[in-house]
Design a protein around this motif. Sequence first.
Motif, PDB file in Angstrom:
ATOM      1  N   SER A  67      26.811  50.502  49.109  1.00 38.84           N
ATOM      2  CA  SER A  67      27.977  50.361  48.201  1.00 38.84           C
ATOM      3  C   SER A  67      29.066  51.407  48.401  1.00 38.84           C
ATOM      4  CB  SER A  67      27.560  50.419  46.721  1.00 38.84           C
ATOM      5  OG  SER A  67      26.822  49.296  46.426  1.00 38.84           O
ATOM      6  N   HIS A  68      28.869  52.384  49.271  1.00 40.34           N
ATOM      7  CA  HIS A  68      29.860  53.452  49.432  1.00 40.34           C
ATOM      8  C   HIS A  68      31.180  52.872  49.971  1.00 40.34           C
ATOM      9  CE1 HIS A  68      31.529  57.359  50.360  1.00 40.34           C
ATOM     10  NE2 HIS A  68      31.867  56.869  51.543  1.00 40.34           N
ATOM     11  N   GLY A  69      32.276  53.137  49.291  1.00 40.63           N
ATOM     12  CA  GLY A  69      33.598  52.700  49.761  1.00 40.63           C
ATOM     13  C   GLY A  69      33.841  51.207  49.652  1.00 40.63           C
ATOM     14  N   GLN A  70      32.949  50.498  49.002  1.00 38.84           N
ATOM     15  CA  GLN A  70      33.045  49.023  48.973  1.00 38.84           C
ATOM     16  C   GLN A  70      34.400  48.555  48.417  1.00 38.84           C
ATOM     17  OE1 GLN A  70      31.107  45.830  46.220  1.00 38.84           O
ATOM     18  NE2 GLN A  70      29.520  46.520  47.630  1.00 38.84           N
ATOM     19  N   ALA A  71      35.052  47.661  49.163  1.00 39.68           N
ATOM     20  CA  ALA A  71      36.339  47.116  48.709  1.00 39.68           C
ATOM     21  C   ALA A  71      36.131  46.133  47.568  1.00 39.68           C
ATOM     22  CB  ALA A  71      37.050  46.428  49.877  1.00 39.68           C
ATOM     23  N   THR A  72      35.073  45.328  47.656  1.00 38.73           N
ATOM     24  CA  THR A  72      34.885  44.238  46.693  1.00 38.73           C
ATOM     25  C   THR A  72      34.865  44.742  45.250  1.00 38.73           C
ATOM     26  OG1 THR A  72      33.692  42.976  48.352  1.00 38.73           O
ATOM     27  CG2 THR A  72      33.359  42.323  46.060  1.00 38.73           C
ATOM     28  N   LYS A  73      34.127  45.848  45.007  1.00 39.92           N
ATOM     29  CA  LYS A  73      34.010  46.300  43.613  1.00 39.92           C
ATOM     30  C   LYS A  73      35.290  46.997  43.138  1.00 39.92           C
ATOM     31  CE  LYS A  73      31.777  50.682  44.666  1.00 39.92           C
ATOM     32  NZ  LYS A  73      30.568  51.450  44.802  1.00 39.92           N
ATOM     33  N   ALA A  74      36.171  47.380  44.079  1.00 41.29           N
ATOM     34  CA  ALA A  74      37.423  48.049  43.695  1.00 41.29           C
ATOM     35  C   ALA A  74      38.589  47.072  43.594  1.00 41.29           C
ATOM     36  CB  ALA A  74      37.753  49.127  44.722  1.00 41.29           C
ATOM     37  N   ALA A  75      38.366  45.818  43.944  1.00 44.30           N
ATOM     38  CA  ALA A  75      39.501  44.904  44.145  1.00 44.30           C
ATOM     39  C   ALA A  75      40.119  44.408  42.835  1.00 44.30           C
ATOM     40  CB  ALA A  75      39.053  43.710  44.978  1.00 44.30           C
ATOM     41  N   SER A  76      41.393  44.009  42.948  1.00 41.59           N
ATOM     42  CA  SER A  76      42.122  43.522  41.770  1.00 41.59           C
ATOM     43  C   SER A  76      41.548  42.208  41.257  1.00 41.59           C
ATOM     44  CB  SER A  76      43.593  43.258  42.116  1.00 41.59           C
ATOM     45  OG  SER A  76      44.137  44.288  42.856  1.00 41.59           O
ATOM     46  N   GLY A  77      41.192  41.319  42.163  1.00 40.06           N
ATOM     47  CA  GLY A  77      40.534  40.085  41.745  1.00 40.06           C
ATOM     48  C   GLY A  77      41.386  38.831  41.825  1.00 40.06           C
ATOM     49  N   ILE A  78      42.503  38.882  42.553  1.00 39.33           N
ATOM     50  CA  ILE A  78      43.411  37.724  42.553  1.00 39.33           C
ATOM     51  C   ILE A  78      43.021  36.713  43.631  1.00 39.33           C
ATOM     52  CG2 ILE A  78      45.818  36.982  42.785  1.00 39.33           C
ATOM     53  CD1 ILE A  78      46.586  39.932  42.134  1.00 39.33           C
ATOM     54  N   ILE A  79      42.895  35.447  43.204  1.00 33.28           N
ATOM     55  CA  ILE A  79      42.653  34.344  44.137  1.00 33.28           C
ATOM     56  C   ILE A  79      43.832  33.400  44.014  1.00 33.28           C
ATOM     57  CG2 ILE A  79      41.028  32.508  44.835  1.00 33.28           C
ATOM     58  CD1 ILE A  79      39.751  35.339  44.772  1.00 33.28           C
ATOM     59  N   SER A  80      44.785  33.518  44.931  1.00 32.76           N
ATOM     60  CA  SER A  80      46.004  32.695  44.829  1.00 32.76           C
ATOM     61  C   SER A  80      46.799  32.807  46.131  1.00 32.76           C
ATOM     62  CB  SER A  80      46.840  33.192  43.633  1.00 32.76           C
ATOM     63  OG  SER A  80      47.898  32.307  43.389  1.00 32.76           O
ATOM     64  N   PRO A  81      46.331  32.190  47.200  1.00 30.88           N
ATOM     65  CA  PRO A  81      46.954  32.416  48.502  1.00 30.88           C
ATOM     66  C   PRO A  81      48.164  31.535  48.799  1.00 30.88           C
ATOM     67  CG  PRO A  81      45.043  31.001  48.761  1.00 30.88           C
ATOM     68  CD  PRO A  81      45.130  31.342  47.291  1.00 30.88           C
ATOM     69  N   TRP A  82      48.433  30.541  47.947  1.00 29.22           N
ATOM     70  CA  TRP A  82      49.345  29.455  48.353  1.00 29.22           C
ATOM     71  C   TRP A  82      50.808  29.852  48.423  1.00 29.22           C
ATOM     72  CZ3 TRP A  82      46.102  28.894  43.974  1.00 29.22           C
ATOM     73  CH2 TRP A  82      44.844  28.395  44.280  1.00 29.22           C
ATOM     74  N   LEU A  83      51.194  30.906  47.714  1.00 27.70           N
ATOM     75  CA  LEU A  83      52.621  31.269  47.711  1.00 27.70           C
ATOM     76  C   LEU A  83      52.911  32.386  48.709  1.00 27.70           C
ATOM     77  CD1 LEU A  83      53.361  31.044  43.884  1.00 27.70           C
ATOM     78  CD2 LEU A  83      53.713  29.327  45.639  1.00 27.70           C
ATOM     79  N   SER A  84      51.918  32.722  49.519  1.00 26.00           N
ATOM     80  CA  SER A  84      52.129  33.772  50.513  1.00 26.00           C
ATOM     81  C   SER A  84      53.024  33.257  51.635  1.00 26.00           C
ATOM     82  CB  SER A  84      50.785  34.204  51.102  1.00 26.00           C
ATOM     83  OG  SER A  84      51.014  34.978  52.242  1.00 26.00           O
ATOM     84  N   LYS A  85      53.909  34.143  52.127  1.00 32.66           N
ATOM     85  CA  LYS A  85      54.794  33.736  53.224  1.00 32.66           C
ATOM     86  C   LYS A  85      54.249  34.174  54.572  1.00 32.66           C
ATOM     87  CE  LYS A  85      58.911  32.550  51.034  1.00 32.66           C
ATOM     88  NZ  LYS A  85      60.353  32.500  51.083  1.00 32.66           N
ATOM     89  N   ARG A  86      53.001  34.635  54.605  1.00 39.19           N
ATOM     90  CA  ARG A  86      52.420  35.014  55.904  1.00 39.19           C
ATOM     91  C   ARG A  86      52.447  33.810  56.832  1.00 39.19           C
ATOM     92  NH1 ARG A  86      46.886  38.349  55.435  1.00 39.19           N
ATOM     93  NH2 ARG A  86      47.000  37.967  57.660  1.00 39.19           N
ATOM     94  N   ARG A  87      52.805  34.077  58.112  1.00 38.68           N
ATOM     95  CA  ARG A  87      52.967  32.959  59.042  1.00 38.68           C
ATOM     96  C   ARG A  87      51.687  32.615  59.804  1.00 38.68           C
ATOM     97  NH1 ARG A  87      58.476  32.015  60.499  1.00 38.68           N
ATOM     98  NH2 ARG A  87      59.762  33.338  59.190  1.00 38.68           N
TER      99      ARG A  87
END
Length: 368
Positions: free
Chosen positions: A34-54
């Motif tokens: 668990s050291h440094g784990q991103a998952t437990k620190a994450a904001s929690g947003i699931i919403s990829p559809w409005l991203s402008k990444r190409r």
Amino acid sequence: MRTVAVIGGGIIGATAAYYLAQDSDLQVTLFDDSHGQATKAASGIISPWLSKRRNKRWYNLASAGAEFYEQLVDDANLDENIYEQTGTIVTRKDDAAVDDLYNLAMSRLQDTKAIGTVKKLTADEIEAIMPIVNCDESGIYVSGGAKINGQKLVNHLISAAEGNGMTTVKHRVKISNNNEVILGDERSKFDYLVLAPGAFLKELLTPLGYEVDIRPQKGQLVDFRLTDKNTDRLPVMMPESENDIIPFKDGIVTIGATHENDQGFDLEPTENEIEELTESGSKFIPELNSATQVAIRVGTRGYTSDFAPFFGKLTPKLNVFVAGGLGSSGLTTGPIIGKKIADWIIFQTAPQALELFTKPVDTYIRSK
Ligand SMILES: Cc1cc2nc3c(=O)[nH]c(=O)nc-3n(C[C@H](O)[C@H](O)[C@H](O)COP(=O)(O)OP(=O)(O)OC[C@H]3O[C@@H](n4cnc5c(N)ncnc54)[C@H](O)[C@@H]3O)c2cc1C
């Protein structure tokens, strides 16, 4: 019985372990410290559809990942303390940009119903839906947006897998070139390895002679408690050029997150960044200036040089599977990657159309 070691109990490892442990022909062991784990620190947003990444592969994976949550919620009985679909609001400072976003969402709606309803909102309508904010920007609302509690999600998946016979070892381990997991003086050989150590993939594979294209990025966020405000079932708000606002039950509001590329694996909260997060959030929720900080969370994201996640087989003959580089959208892409790896092992067949989701693993990991 075939044996599998999963290394890393973040969102990829926990989901893979959850599905693998359901196969009575597999004996699963999860190694995670668990050291440094991103998952437990994450904001929690699931919403990829409005991203402008190409990046098309990223979008295919993120969109399929957001869709996959419906199945995960059913399969693993996730309650509203873990996953809540309350919609997302994305704001823009000028109306042309709002129109752009709306058109993007409507065109993506052709390919996935998971976006749900798409609406343009005025600033007043945003305040009506989200009474905890003062808002002078208009935006877009998508009802399919969701939020998760990463820590509770992985705890839930891991304990369900343990209920199906999985063993968890809470230690940092090394591996050999011969499918062994090394813990102190002990070496245990497995039929399959699943490597899901997040930002620590380089540390795990460099001693075996691999060059690994993963770098760490520090992320910090703050959880506040608002008294006298009802934060239940509110959408996530993603204001333009400011930090995201993620309301959870019982007055908890998360403001995040930082993206720090020059801090290596440092996990110490820093005053400047916490002040900036507070200032950013308080532009919309002035009470945050005097609200109690209930937690500061810090984690390390793993990034590749093209910012794309990847997964697949590292060594075809030895059955070593690997996944990484999830960056800032790994709560969205992690579960579907974990499920695809689990199915690959259970059914001994590669996922269909893998190239639509990821470049080959040797793009990111090469034998020296
Ligand atoms: C502040 C912050 C906010 C974020 N917000 C969002 C968001 O809103 N939406 C979103 O989609 N994504 C978000 N992300 C990104 C997301 O959290 C990550 O991309 C994702 O959690 C990565 O999952 P993972 O399983 O690859 O790695 P991790 O969650 O980092 O898990 C890896 C695990 O492996 C363990 N490990 C490593 N090496 C070893 C070893 N040798 N032996 C044993 N264990 C080992 C680690 O300790 C860790 O527990 C955010 C990240 C941060 C840091």
